[in-house]
Design a protein around this motif. Structure first.
Motif, PDB file in Angstrom:
ATOM      1  N   VAL A 118     132.183 -13.833  18.806  1.00 33.48           N
ATOM      2  CA  VAL A 118     132.420 -13.305  20.024  1.00 33.48           C
ATOM      3  C   VAL A 118     134.041 -13.372  20.126  1.00 33.48           C
ATOM      4  CG1 VAL A 118     132.409 -13.302  22.404  1.00 33.48           C
ATOM      5  CG2 VAL A 118     130.097 -13.614  21.327  1.00 33.48           C
ATOM      6  N   ILE A 119     134.499 -14.658  19.958  1.00 35.03           N
ATOM      7  CA  ILE A 119     135.919 -15.059  19.991  1.00 35.03           C
ATOM      8  C   ILE A 119     136.693 -14.287  19.031  1.00 35.03           C
ATOM      9  CG2 ILE A 119     137.487 -16.768  19.723  1.00 35.03           C
ATOM     10  CD1 ILE A 119     135.544 -18.833  20.781  1.00 35.03           C
ATOM     11  N   GLN A 120     136.409 -14.274  17.701  1.00 34.71           N
ATOM     12  CA  GLN A 120     136.838 -13.267  16.776  1.00 34.71           C
ATOM     13  C   GLN A 120     136.828 -11.834  17.236  1.00 34.71           C
ATOM     14  OE1 GLN A 120     135.932 -10.587  14.521  1.00 34.71           O
ATOM     15  NE2 GLN A 120     137.844 -10.753  13.620  1.00 34.71           N
ATOM     16  N   LEU A 121     135.777 -11.184  17.689  1.00 33.01           N
ATOM     17  CA  LEU A 121     135.609 -10.002  18.222  1.00 33.01           C
ATOM     18  C   LEU A 121     136.734  -9.815  19.360  1.00 33.01           C
ATOM     19  CD1 LEU A 121     131.953  -9.085  17.916  1.00 33.01           C
ATOM     20  CD2 LEU A 121     133.697  -8.035  16.573  1.00 33.01           C
ATOM     21  N   HIS A 122     136.886 -10.623  20.371  1.00 33.19           N
ATOM     22  CA  HIS A 122     137.799 -10.286  21.314  1.00 33.19           C
ATOM     23  C   HIS A 122     139.217 -10.692  21.041  1.00 33.19           C
ATOM     24  CE1 HIS A 122     139.409 -11.752  25.470  1.00 33.19           C
ATOM     25  NE2 HIS A 122     138.584 -10.664  25.505  1.00 33.19           N
ATOM     26  N   THR A 123     139.538 -11.352  20.071  1.00 30.30           N
ATOM     27  CA  THR A 123     140.981 -11.671  19.812  1.00 30.30           C
ATOM     28  C   THR A 123     141.437 -10.676  18.802  1.00 30.30           C
ATOM     29  OG1 THR A 123     140.185 -13.312  17.977  1.00 30.30           O
ATOM     30  CG2 THR A 123     140.828 -14.148  20.236  1.00 30.30           C
ATOM     31  N   ALA A 124     140.592  -9.913  18.195  1.00 29.41           N
ATOM     32  CA  ALA A 124     140.862  -9.118  16.837  1.00 29.41           C
ATOM     33  C   ALA A 124     141.847  -7.819  17.172  1.00 29.41           C
ATOM     34  CB  ALA A 124     139.943  -8.428  16.289  1.00 29.41           C
ATOM     35  N   PRO A 125     141.411  -7.028  18.241  1.00 33.27           N
ATOM     36  CA  PRO A 125     142.362  -6.020  18.703  1.00 33.27           C
ATOM     37  C   PRO A 125     143.515  -6.125  19.579  1.00 33.27           C
ATOM     38  CG  PRO A 125     140.406  -6.092  20.008  1.00 33.27           C
ATOM     39  CD  PRO A 125     140.458  -6.951  19.113  1.00 33.27           C
ATOM     40  N   PRO A 126     144.616  -5.443  19.379  1.00 33.90           N
ATOM     41  CA  PRO A 126     145.664  -5.387  20.430  1.00 33.90           C
ATOM     42  C   PRO A 126     145.266  -4.319  21.559  1.00 33.90           C
ATOM     43  CG  PRO A 126     146.255  -4.062  18.447  1.00 33.90           C
ATOM     44  CD  PRO A 126     145.140  -4.647  18.126  1.00 33.90           C
ATOM     45  N   TYR A 127     145.132  -4.820  22.660  1.00 38.67           N
ATOM     46  CA  TYR A 127     144.606  -4.220  23.759  1.00 38.67           C
ATOM     47  C   TYR A 127     145.978  -3.374  24.386  1.00 38.67           C
ATOM     48  CZ  TYR A 127     140.557  -7.045  23.501  1.00 38.67           C
ATOM     49  OH  TYR A 127     139.255  -7.849  23.074  1.00 38.67           O
ATOM     50  N   LEU A 128     145.664  -2.102  24.632  1.00 38.23           N
ATOM     51  CA  LEU A 128     146.596  -1.042  25.477  1.00 38.23           C
ATOM     52  C   LEU A 128     146.387  -1.549  27.094  1.00 38.23           C
ATOM     53  CD1 LEU A 128     148.787   1.083  25.292  1.00 38.23           C
ATOM     54  CD2 LEU A 128     146.644   2.717  25.649  1.00 38.23           C
ATOM     55  N   ILE A 129     147.710  -1.568  27.503  1.00 32.53           N
ATOM     56  CA  ILE A 129     147.570  -1.935  28.947  1.00 32.53           C
ATOM     57  C   ILE A 129     147.807  -0.432  29.535  1.00 32.53           C
ATOM     58  CG2 ILE A 129     149.064  -2.924  30.856  1.00 32.53           C
ATOM     59  CD1 ILE A 129     150.021  -4.911  28.981  1.00 32.53           C
ATOM     60  N   TYR A 130     146.725  -0.135  30.221  1.00 34.18           N
ATOM     61  CA  TYR A 130     146.598   1.190  30.957  1.00 34.18           C
ATOM     62  C   TYR A 130     147.480   1.001  32.134  1.00 34.18           C
ATOM     63  CZ  TYR A 130     143.467   3.243  27.791  1.00 34.18           C
ATOM     64  OH  TYR A 130     142.899   4.029  26.407  1.00 34.18           O
ATOM     65  N   PHE A 131     147.378   0.144  33.074  1.00 35.70           N
ATOM     66  CA  PHE A 131     147.976  -0.039  34.181  1.00 35.70           C
ATOM     67  C   PHE A 131     147.973  -1.339  34.868  1.00 35.70           C
ATOM     68  CE2 PHE A 131     144.151   1.867  35.620  1.00 35.70           C
ATOM     69  CZ  PHE A 131     143.705   1.053  36.764  1.00 35.70           C
ATOM     70  N   LEU A 132     148.480  -1.624  36.039  1.00 40.62           N
ATOM     71  CA  LEU A 132     148.454  -2.889  36.731  1.00 40.62           C
ATOM     72  C   LEU A 132     147.864  -2.475  38.297  1.00 40.62           C
ATOM     73  CD1 LEU A 132     150.937  -3.435  34.345  1.00 40.62           C
ATOM     74  CD2 LEU A 132     151.875  -5.289  36.065  1.00 40.62           C
ATOM     75  N   GLY A 133     146.979  -3.401  38.452  1.00 43.42           N
ATOM     76  CA  GLY A 133     146.301  -3.086  39.747  1.00 43.42           C
ATOM     77  C   GLY A 133     145.312  -4.402  40.060  1.00 43.42           C
TER      78      GLY A 133
END
Length: 239
Positions: A118-133
Motif C-alpha cells: 500500500v505504501i509503495q502504491l501510494h508513494t509511486a506516482p507524482p500527484y497533480l495538484i488540481y486546486f486548493l480548498g
C-alpha cells in the motif's frame, strides 16, 4: 494546446465564473492554469480561484459583465502554455507508521495487500495538484492508484491530526490543520502546508505536483523539530 468551449457567468457585480467541461481531467486543469497566467492583472484585478473545472476571477470594483466577458474570450484564444520551469514537483515526507496511520492495516487487508505494498502504491506516482480548498493549504490531488481507492469512513473522526495523510474514495491528500474528517488515515507528514506568517502561506499551487516520500519515525521527529524552528527546506524538482 486545447481550446475548450467555455461558459461565462456573473457572480454578483464584481466577479466572473468561467466553466470548462464538467469532468476531472489533467488537460483541463492545465488549460485553466495557462489561462490564469494570461490574465492581465491590472489595478482592477483582485484574485483568482481555481477549481476542478472552473476559474473564478474577482475584481475590486463593479464590472460590465458583457465587455469583460468579451475581453476574457480574446485572452483565452491568445493564452500560452506555461513554461515548464514554472511548475514544481514537491517531495513530501510521510511516516506511514501505524501510530500515525490507524487505517493503513485495514486498507491493506481489504485490498489483499501488505502494508508495504500500500505504501509503495501510494508513494509511486507524482500527484497533480488540481486546486486548493476545503481548508487553507489543503491540496486536491489527482493520480491515486485505483488499487487503493477506498471509500470514506462511514463515521468521520471528530479530530484528525494536522499533517495526517488520508485516502477518500479516488483521492488522497494531507490535512493541513487539525479538523474533523472521514478519510482513511494512512500516515502523517511533519511539514506545514499553510503558514500565514510567510509571504506565500502555501508553498504549492495548482499545476504543481506532489511526490510522497516514505520516512521512518526518527526522520519524522527530526524534520518536525527543524520545521518548528523554521529551518526545514522542502525539496522540489522543477518540471
Amino acid at each position: 494546446m486545447n481550446q475548450y468551449k467555455l461558459t461565462y457567468k456573473p457572480l454578483g457585480k464584481s466577479a466572473v465564473l468561467i466553466e470548462w467541461p464538467s469532468k476531472i481531467d489533467e488537460a483541463i486543469i492545465q488549460d485553466i492554469v495557462a489561462f490564469e497566467k494570461n490574465i492581465e492583472k491590472d489595478e482592477g484585478f483582485l484574485d483568482t480561484i481555481i477549481a476542478y473545472n472552473s476559474l473564478t476571477i474577482k475584481y475590486d470594483n463593479e464590472i460590465d459583465f458583457d465587455s469583460e466577458t468579451n475581453r476574457l474570450k480574446k485572452l483565452y484564444k491568445q493564452k500560452k502554455r506555461p513554461k515548464k520551469q514554472e511548475s514544481k514537483c514537491w517531495q513530501i515526507p510521510v511516516c506511514y507508521d501505524t501510530e500515525f496511520g490507524p487505517d493503513l492495516t485495514e486498507i491493506a487487508e481489504a485490498k489483499k495487500l501488505s502494508t508495504e505494498e500500500v505504501i509503495q502504491l501510494h508513494t509511486a506516482p507524482p500527484y497533480l495538484i488540481y486546486f486548493l480548498g476545503f481548508q487553507p493549504g489543503f491540496l486536491y490531488l489527482g493520480g491515486l492508484n485505483d488499487q487503493i481507492h477506498t471509500p470514506r469512513r462511514a463515521t468521520p473522526r471528530l479530530r484528525v491530526a494536522k499533517g495526517s495523510v488520508g485516502i477518500g474514495g479516488a483521492q488522497t491528500g494531507v490535512y493541513p490543520q487539525q479538523t474533523s474528517g472521514g478519510w482513511n488515515i494512512i500516515g502523517k507528514s511533519p511539514i506545514d502546508f499553510f503558514d500565514i506568517t510567510k509571504q506565500q502561506p502555501c508553498f504549492a499551487k495548482a499545476g504543481d505536483r506532489i511526490q510522497f516520500v516514505s520516512i521512518d519515525k526518527e526522520t519524522f521527529n527530526e524534520i518536525a523539530a527543524e520545521e518548528e524552528k523554521g529551518n526545514y527546506e522542502l525539496k522540489f524538482q522543477s518540471l
